[in-house]
Design an enzyme around this catalytic site. Structure first.
Site, PDB file in Angstrom:
ATOM      1  N   ALA A   1      63.131  93.787  67.284  1.00  7.84           N
ATOM      2  CA  ALA A   1      62.436  93.924  66.006  1.00  7.84           C
ATOM      3  C   ALA A   1      62.506  95.329  65.449  1.00  7.84           C
ATOM      4  O   ALA A   1      62.494  95.534  64.238  1.00  7.84           O
ATOM      5  CB  ALA A   1      60.964  93.515  66.165  1.00  7.84           C
ATOM      6  N   CYS A   2      62.600  96.309  66.320  1.00  6.66           N
ATOM      7  CA  CYS A   2      62.442  97.713  65.931  1.00  6.66           C
ATOM      8  C   CYS A   2      63.739  98.303  65.377  1.00  6.66           C
ATOM      9  O   CYS A   2      64.770  98.292  66.058  1.00  6.66           O
ATOM     10  CB  CYS A   2      61.993  98.522  67.147  1.00  6.66           C
ATOM     11  SG  CYS A   2      61.989 100.306  66.878  1.00  6.66           S
ATOM     12  N   PRO A   3      63.724  98.850  64.182  1.00 10.04           N
ATOM     13  CA  PRO A   3      64.951  99.432  63.611  1.00 10.04           C
ATOM     14  C   PRO A   3      65.445 100.651  64.365  1.00 10.04           C
ATOM     15  O   PRO A   3      66.654 100.923  64.404  1.00 10.04           O
ATOM     16  CB  PRO A   3      64.548  99.778  62.175  1.00 10.04           C
ATOM     17  CG  PRO A   3      63.065  99.927  62.217  1.00 10.04           C
ATOM     18  CD  PRO A   3      62.587  98.949  63.243  1.00 10.04           C
TER      19      PRO A   3
END
Length: 327
Positions: A56-58
């Protein structure tokens, strides 16, 4: 492992007593580097280091892309946390959850939460519990948790362990370094971190200031790509400028437009050159599509930020998450 009590709520992105209503990202805490020079504290070794990430984390997404592009998957194993972030931060999976999520207790460190790894490295740790986290299994500590630094040493420091075709492949060439740094500077402030400054703002004027700056920068990127002599930000060569921008742009229409209220325009409808660039990376370049998990992305943001989305409802659209290559 001793139980450590954390008194602050990890998901209070802007303190309730903030006088400005503005989101301020704190700096990363572990800033060592892997280096192949003799005598290095953290020399490159196969299977010594372990990368903890969230799909989920960019910021974690950057490291997964570079790990794939450099052919480091068999040299640096990775574990994926669950997409949900609660008051205790990122957690590992429960029995029966998605197979790509590492189950608790996590096999490398025995952790149930990412925070356990931070306290294993430093029992008195008081910073953020963030991904990516690069763990040294030999020294039993965190090497680095700053994505911009991790990707830089992944470009070069493991080359002696790679197949010939991957050696010398860098996305930060010396002749383009100044242009990459200049581009990264304003893109980080107004786009990569800018979407968060829009979404987490707790004052109207703060939100408006940051959303205007965001779209001014998107307009500028659109112009850069329109005049580029190749398919990428700086011409014919894929560089760090593209790699650092991609995780934000691929999340923009599916999440940021509605969740962070960055809804003045959409990439697919209003930015044809960015949209063409995005689809090229996603559909044509190995390392982009296969590290992009829209389920984790959409569920994380919509179900982990109750101050924005109290009931945790995940919108069905837009459909599709990314447009087909040929459209």
């Amino acid at each position: 492992m001793a139980q450590v009590v954390v008194t602050r709520n990890i998901v209070d992105w802007v303190p309730k007593d903030s006088s400005t209503g503005e989101f301020n990202r704190l700096p990363s805490s572990f800033r060592n580097s892997i280096c192949r020079q003799p005598g290095s504290q953290f020399p490159p070794e196969a299977n010594r280091y372990h990368l903890f990430v969230s799909f989920a984390c960019p910021w974690a997404h950057r490291t997964l892309i570079v790990r794939r592009l450099k052919g480091l998957e068999s040299i640096i194993p990775a574990s994926v946390v669950h997409w949900h972030m609660g008051s205790e931060g990122w957690r590992f999976g429960h029995p029966g959850e998605s197979p790509e999520i590492a189950s608790a207790p996590e096999r490398v460190t025995g952790a149930n939460f990412l925070r356990d790894i931070y306290f294993k490295a430093n029992p008195g740790y008081e910073g953020r519990f963030t991904v990516p986290t690069l763990w040294d299994t030999k020294r039993q500590t965190i090497v680095n948790n700053e994505s911009s630094e991790i990707i830089r040493f992944l470009y070069t420091e493991f080359d002696d362990l790679l197949l010939e075709e991957k050696r010398g492949v860098t996305f930060y060439p010396e002749e383009l370094a100044e242009k990459i740094d200049e581009f990264n500077g304003w893109v980080y402030d107004t786009v990569n971190n800018g979407v968060y400054k829009c979404g987490f703002a707790t004052a109207q004027e703060v939100y408006e200031k940051n959303v205007i700056a965001l779209f001014e920068s998107l307009d500028k990127i659109e112009s850069i790509l329109a005049s580029s002599k190749g398919r990428y930000i700086l011409g014919e060569q894929l560089t760090e400028a593209d790699i650092r921008l991609y995780p934000t742009i691929v999340r923009f229409d599916p999440v940021y437009v509605q969740h962070f209220k960055t809804n003045l325009k959409m990439i697919r409808h209003n930015y044809p050159n960015i949209e063409k660039w995005l689809r090229h990376l996603y559909w044509d370049i190995p390392g982009f599509k296969d590290t992009t998990n829209f389920e984790h992305i959409k569920k994380h943001y919509t179900k982990s930020h109750p101050q924005i989305n109290l009931k945790g409802i995940t919108p069905l659209g837009p459909v599709p998450d990314i447009l087909p290559k040929a459209e």
